[in-house]
Design a protein around this motif. Structure first.
Motif, PDB file in Angstrom:
ATOM      1  N   LYS A  22       0.828  -1.205   0.000  1.00 12.55           N
ATOM      2  CA  LYS A  22       0.000   0.000   0.000  1.00 12.55           C
ATOM      3  C   LYS A  22       0.867   1.262   0.000  1.00 12.55           C
ATOM      4  N   GLN A  23       1.871   1.278   0.875  1.00 13.94           N
ATOM      5  CA  GLN A  23       2.753   2.445   0.937  1.00 13.94           C
ATOM      6  C   GLN A  23       3.534   2.615  -0.358  1.00 13.94           C
ATOM      7  N   TYR A  24       3.958   1.495  -0.909  1.00 13.52           N
ATOM      8  CA  TYR A  24       4.770   1.543  -2.132  1.00 13.52           C
ATOM      9  C   TYR A  24       3.963   2.056  -3.319  1.00 13.52           C
ATOM     10  N   ILE A  25       2.706   1.622  -3.424  1.00 12.28           N
ATOM     11  CA  ILE A  25       1.897   2.080  -4.564  1.00 12.28           C
ATOM     12  C   ILE A  25       1.500   3.551  -4.378  1.00 12.28           C
ATOM     13  N   ILE A  26       1.350   3.983  -3.129  1.00 13.54           N
ATOM     14  CA  ILE A  26       1.078   5.411  -2.882  1.00 13.54           C
ATOM     15  C   ILE A  26       2.294   6.232  -3.321  1.00 13.54           C
ATOM     16  N   TRP A  27       3.496   5.722  -3.013  1.00 14.79           N
ATOM     17  CA  TRP A  27       4.713   6.415  -3.459  1.00 14.79           C
ATOM     18  C   TRP A  27       4.729   6.506  -4.983  1.00 14.79           C
ATOM     19  N   GLN A  28       4.366   5.417  -5.663  1.00 16.80           N
ATOM     20  CA  GLN A  28       4.350   5.429  -7.130  1.00 16.80           C
ATOM     21  C   GLN A  28       3.320   6.440  -7.654  1.00 16.80           C
ATOM     22  N   PHE A 120       3.208 -13.752 -29.493  1.00 15.75           N
ATOM     23  CA  PHE A 120       3.298 -12.726 -30.538  1.00 15.75           C
ATOM     24  C   PHE A 120       4.466 -12.965 -31.489  1.00 15.75           C
ATOM     25  N   ARG A 121       4.350 -12.328 -32.658  1.00 15.41           N
ATOM     26  CA  ARG A 121       5.464 -12.343 -33.600  1.00 15.41           C
ATOM     27  C   ARG A 121       6.554 -11.403 -33.107  1.00 15.41           C
ATOM     28  N   LEU A 122       7.692 -11.420 -33.805  1.00 12.99           N
ATOM     29  CA  LEU A 122       8.863 -10.689 -33.317  1.00 12.99           C
ATOM     30  C   LEU A 122       8.584  -9.193 -33.126  1.00 12.99           C
ATOM     31  N   LYS A 123       7.876  -8.569 -34.079  1.00 12.11           N
ATOM     32  CA  LYS A 123       7.634  -7.123 -33.985  1.00 12.11           C
ATOM     33  C   LYS A 123       6.834  -6.787 -32.722  1.00 12.11           C
ATOM     34  N   SER A 124       5.768  -7.538 -32.498  1.00 13.21           N
ATOM     35  CA  SER A 124       4.947  -7.284 -31.306  1.00 13.21           C
ATOM     36  C   SER A 124       5.704  -7.672 -30.041  1.00 13.21           C
ATOM     37  N   PHE A 125       6.546  -8.682 -30.144  1.00  7.97           N
ATOM     38  CA  PHE A 125       7.346  -9.104 -28.994  1.00  7.97           C
ATOM     39  C   PHE A 125       8.306  -7.987 -28.565  1.00  7.97           C
ATOM     40  N   VAL A 126       8.955  -7.363 -29.546  1.00  4.12           N
ATOM     41  CA  VAL A 126       9.879  -6.262 -29.231  1.00  4.12           C
ATOM     42  C   VAL A 126       9.117  -5.091 -28.610  1.00  4.12           C
ATOM     43  N   LEU A 127       7.967  -4.805 -29.177  1.00  4.62           N
ATOM     44  CA  LEU A 127       7.129  -3.734 -28.620  1.00  4.62           C
ATOM     45  C   LEU A 127       6.753  -4.063 -27.165  1.00  4.62           C
ATOM     46  N   GLY A 128       6.438  -5.339 -26.927  1.00  4.14           N
ATOM     47  CA  GLY A 128       6.096  -5.776 -25.573  1.00  4.14           C
ATOM     48  C   GLY A 128       7.257  -5.618 -24.604  1.00  4.14           C
ATOM     49  N   LEU A 129       8.478  -5.900 -25.091  1.00  3.96           N
ATOM     50  CA  LEU A 129       9.658  -5.737 -24.218  1.00  3.96           C
ATOM     51  C   LEU A 129       9.831  -4.285 -23.781  1.00  3.96           C
ATOM     52  N   LEU A 130       9.573  -3.368 -24.719  1.00  4.90           N
ATOM     53  CA  LEU A 130       9.678  -1.947 -24.366  1.00  4.90           C
ATOM     54  C   LEU A 130       8.663  -1.581 -23.287  1.00  4.90           C
ATOM     55  N   ILE A 131       7.457  -2.115 -23.457  1.00  8.36           N
ATOM     56  CA  ILE A 131       6.407  -1.812 -22.462  1.00  8.36           C
ATOM     57  C   ILE A 131       6.785  -2.419 -21.106  1.00  8.36           C
ATOM     58  N   LEU A 132       7.340  -3.636 -21.122  1.00  7.17           N
ATOM     59  CA  LEU A 132       7.787  -4.249 -19.851  1.00  7.17           C
ATOM     60  C   LEU A 132       8.838  -3.388 -19.164  1.00  7.17           C
ATOM     61  N   ARG A 133       9.748  -2.825 -19.967  1.00  6.19           N
ATOM     62  CA  ARG A 133      10.782  -1.954 -19.389  1.00  6.19           C
ATOM     63  C   ARG A 133      10.155  -0.742 -18.715  1.00  6.19           C
ATOM     64  N   ILE A 134       9.124  -0.208 -19.342  1.00  4.13           N
ATOM     65  CA  ILE A 134       8.482   0.999 -18.789  1.00  4.13           C
ATOM     66  C   ILE A 134       7.740   0.688 -17.489  1.00  4.13           C
ATOM     67  N   ILE A 135       7.148  -0.519 -17.411  1.00  5.73           N
ATOM     68  CA  ILE A 135       6.320  -0.825 -16.221  1.00  5.73           C
ATOM     69  C   ILE A 135       7.082  -1.622 -15.159  1.00  5.73           C
ATOM     70  N   ILE A 136       8.394  -1.557 -15.163  1.00  7.83           N
ATOM     71  CA  ILE A 136       9.178  -2.241 -14.123  1.00  7.83           C
ATOM     72  C   ILE A 136       8.712  -1.856 -12.707  1.00  7.83           C
ATOM     73  N   PRO A 137       8.454  -0.576 -12.417  1.00 10.28           N
ATOM     74  CA  PRO A 137       7.965  -0.249 -11.066  1.00 10.28           C
ATOM     75  C   PRO A 137       6.657  -0.969 -10.724  1.00 10.28           C
ATOM     76  N   PHE A 138       5.772  -1.092 -11.735  1.00 10.13           N
ATOM     77  CA  PHE A 138       4.502  -1.773 -11.452  1.00 10.13           C
ATOM     78  C   PHE A 138       4.736  -3.269 -11.220  1.00 10.13           C
ATOM     79  N   ILE A 139       5.665  -3.851 -11.953  1.00  5.24           N
ATOM     80  CA  ILE A 139       5.991  -5.270 -11.735  1.00  5.24           C
ATOM     81  C   ILE A 139       6.554  -5.467 -10.324  1.00  5.24           C
ATOM     82  N   MET A 140       7.373  -4.497  -9.880  1.00  3.31           N
ATOM     83  CA  MET A 140       7.905  -4.602  -8.522  1.00  3.31           C
ATOM     84  C   MET A 140       6.763  -4.509  -7.503  1.00  3.31           C
ATOM     85  N   TYR A 141       5.788  -3.656  -7.794  1.00  2.00           N
ATOM     86  CA  TYR A 141       4.626  -3.551  -6.895  1.00  2.00           C
ATOM     87  C   TYR A 141       3.860  -4.881  -6.852  1.00  2.00           C
TER      88      TYR A 141
END
Length: 522
Positions: A22-28, A120-141
């Motif tokens: 709870k505290q961590y997501i409030i910080w985010q 997914f195919r390679l193009k969508s897979f690469v796009l997905g990797l970028l999105i995963l990189r962006i949501i690292i804080p949410f994954i940690m939550y």
């Protein structure tokens, strides 16, 4: 590498937030713009470009271009991040809990990568990797949520083990200390004075949470210890009650009720209620010790039906058990008379600064009398008290400049005392370096504005850290007529140090008041 450092950064923040989802997501939420947008501009732009390319050239083979853009984004980010070395005030500690959380985060991230690769195919897979990189804080939550029940079970086992250990030590006397401010210093002082007679252990540094105290009891408390001095911290109603169930104190010291952590407590009444949980948890023959100079403590003392001591140096007409008179403050420290009931009258000397430390010493003297120490032992103990690091600590310097380090944290009363010390101590120019105060909730702006007004009375130069957050301090300074050409607003402590070097000279006094926590952003 571009993702690894961000994972470690988020692990550090999760640790600073007590691993509480709870505290961590409030910080985010409070730092959303910084961690998801500003900190990921490169990856966001790359993801948008790839998304548009995927729409326009849906049926064409652009795998190489996609991989090239992804790789370029990672390399550029890693290169820029390599040069961003911010020294942590409280570095990440790789405890077993931190390792478990890191492992969970890596497993979840790996599972998501596998799912993306298979769906997914390679193009969508690469796009997905970028999105995963962006949501690292949410994954940690998500990782903190996922592992929370496991951690609770582990903690419960350790908690019960520590609880049973301390209850089986029949001859051990436990002194509990809480308060909005002053509790850490008072803990050090009590430990130093009681050590004149008893084998005494205290919780180190700022170990004042259930798991911190549990760790000390399990690993450091031994049969030969006669007294355990335990600092008790709180952010929410019920926190002190939990700590008392663990440590089982028979003497309770309430140093103050103030506005510290008002952001989480919501009201001063909730703060008073929580701190008083220590007194309520004492046994019938327990001893309650209150700061008689604090109006809230005085009210709580009046409703207490246990043996009670009051101390102070302002309200000496309030039937205080001990009080201080003839307080003298110099560069070498403080000298004062201790007076009180039963003919108490002796003089103490200490190398500490600040009148508030006289108050903290008086609390320790109350405990010492209750524990059977005589005046000679108390005077000797007080003379051995050393400054607590970063709490109005006089730092020795060969440059001819007097430095007062009060950077651990800051609250309205403590900051006021630090500024009074700056004003009273001998010296030429008086300079303050400060980012102001945090965690004061709705009153934070107004309290920082008052701080500005107080600085105007006590300092000749003000170096304010943080353009946005120092705005109320600057307002307060200007309202009091402080010369604007003596106010310097900088972005960080490095800039403050650089600016300071251009102002300071031999014989000057510099006060460092507060240092923002690592999980705080403008």
């Amino acid at each position: 590498m571009a993702s690894y450092k961000e994972v470690i950064r988020q692990l550090h923040i999760a640790q600073l937030e007590g691993y509480k989802p709870k505290q961590y997501i409030i910080w985010q939420k409070n730092n959303f713009l910084q961690i998801y947008i500003k900190g990921n501009t490169l990856f966001l732009l790359s993801a948008i470009v790839l998304f548009i390319l995927n729409l326009i050239f849906k049926n064409q083979n652009l795998n190489f271009i996609f991989l090239a853009i992804f790789a370029a984004a990672c390399i550029i980010f890693a290169y820029r991040d390599k040069n961003r070395n911010v020294k942590a005030k409280k570095p990440l500690v790789y405890t077993n809990r931190a390792k478990r959380l890191l492992t969970t985060s890596v497993i979840i991230t790996g599972a998501l990568v596998v799912v993306l690769f298979n769906l997914f195919r390679l193009k969508s897979f690469v796009l997905g990797l970028l999105i995963l990189r962006i949501i690292i804080p949410f994954i940690m939550y998500i990782s903190t949520v996922f592992i929370y029940p496991v951690e609770m079970l582990i903690q419960y086992r350790y908690f019960k083990e520590a609880q049973n250990k301390i209850r089986n030590m029949k001859n051990l006397k436990v002194v509990g200390i809480t308060g909005s401010y002053g509790k850490t210093s008072t803990k050090y002082f009590i430990k130093t004075i009681l050590s004149e007679k008893y084998n005494t252990l205290m919780t180190p540094e700022s170990y004042n949470t259930p798991m911190g105290i549990t760790k000390v009891i399990r690993e450091q408390l031994k049969e030969e210890h006669e007294v355990f001095v335990c600092e008790m911290g709180a952010r929410y109603v019920g926190d002190i009650k939990t700590l008392c169930r663990l440590a089982n104190p028979s003497i309770g010291v309430l140093t103050s009720i103030g506005k510290q952590h008002l952001e989480t407590f919501k009201s001063i009444e909730n703060i008073a209620k929580t701190k008083y949980e220590l007194i309520e948890s004492l046994p019938e023959n327990g001893v309650a010790i209150f700061n008689g100079d604090n109006e809230y403590c005085l009210k709580l003392a009046k409703k207490t039906n246990k043996k009670t001591y009051l101390y102070g140096f302002k309200n000496i007409d309030k039937n205080l058990y001990v009080y201080a008179k003839d307080i003298e403050i110099t560069r070498e420290g403080i000298k004062f008379r201790v007076c009180g009931n039963n003919g108490i009258d002796f003089t103490c000397k200490t190398q500490l600064l600040g009148k508030h430390n006289v108050s903290n010493i008086l609390a320790a003297i109350c405990v010492a009398f209750e524990m059977g120490l005589d005046e000679k032992q108390i005077i000797s103990g007080v003379s051995k008290i050393k400054p607590v690091p970063h709490r109005l600590e006089l730092v020795k310097s060969n440059s001819g400049v007097t430095v007062i380090d009060d950077a651990f944290n800051s609250n309205p009363v403590g900051a006021n005392e630090a500024l009074e010390t700056l004003k009273e101590i001998d010296g030429n120019k008086k300079i303050i370096v400060t980012p102001g105060m945090v965690e004061l909730g709705e009153i934070e702006y107004e309290e920082n504005k008052k701080l500005g007004g107080k600085i105007a009375e006590c300092a000749d130069y003000a170096i304010l850290v943080g353009v946005k957050r120092s705005k109320p301090i600057k307002e307060g300074l200007l309202e009091k007529g402080f010369p604007e050409d003596r106010i310097f607003v900088v972005s960080n402590l490095d800039e403050a140090t650089s600016k300071l070097s251009g102002i300071v000279a031999i014989g000057d006094v510099v006060l460092f008041e507060n240092d923002l926590p690592d999980n705080y952003n403008e």
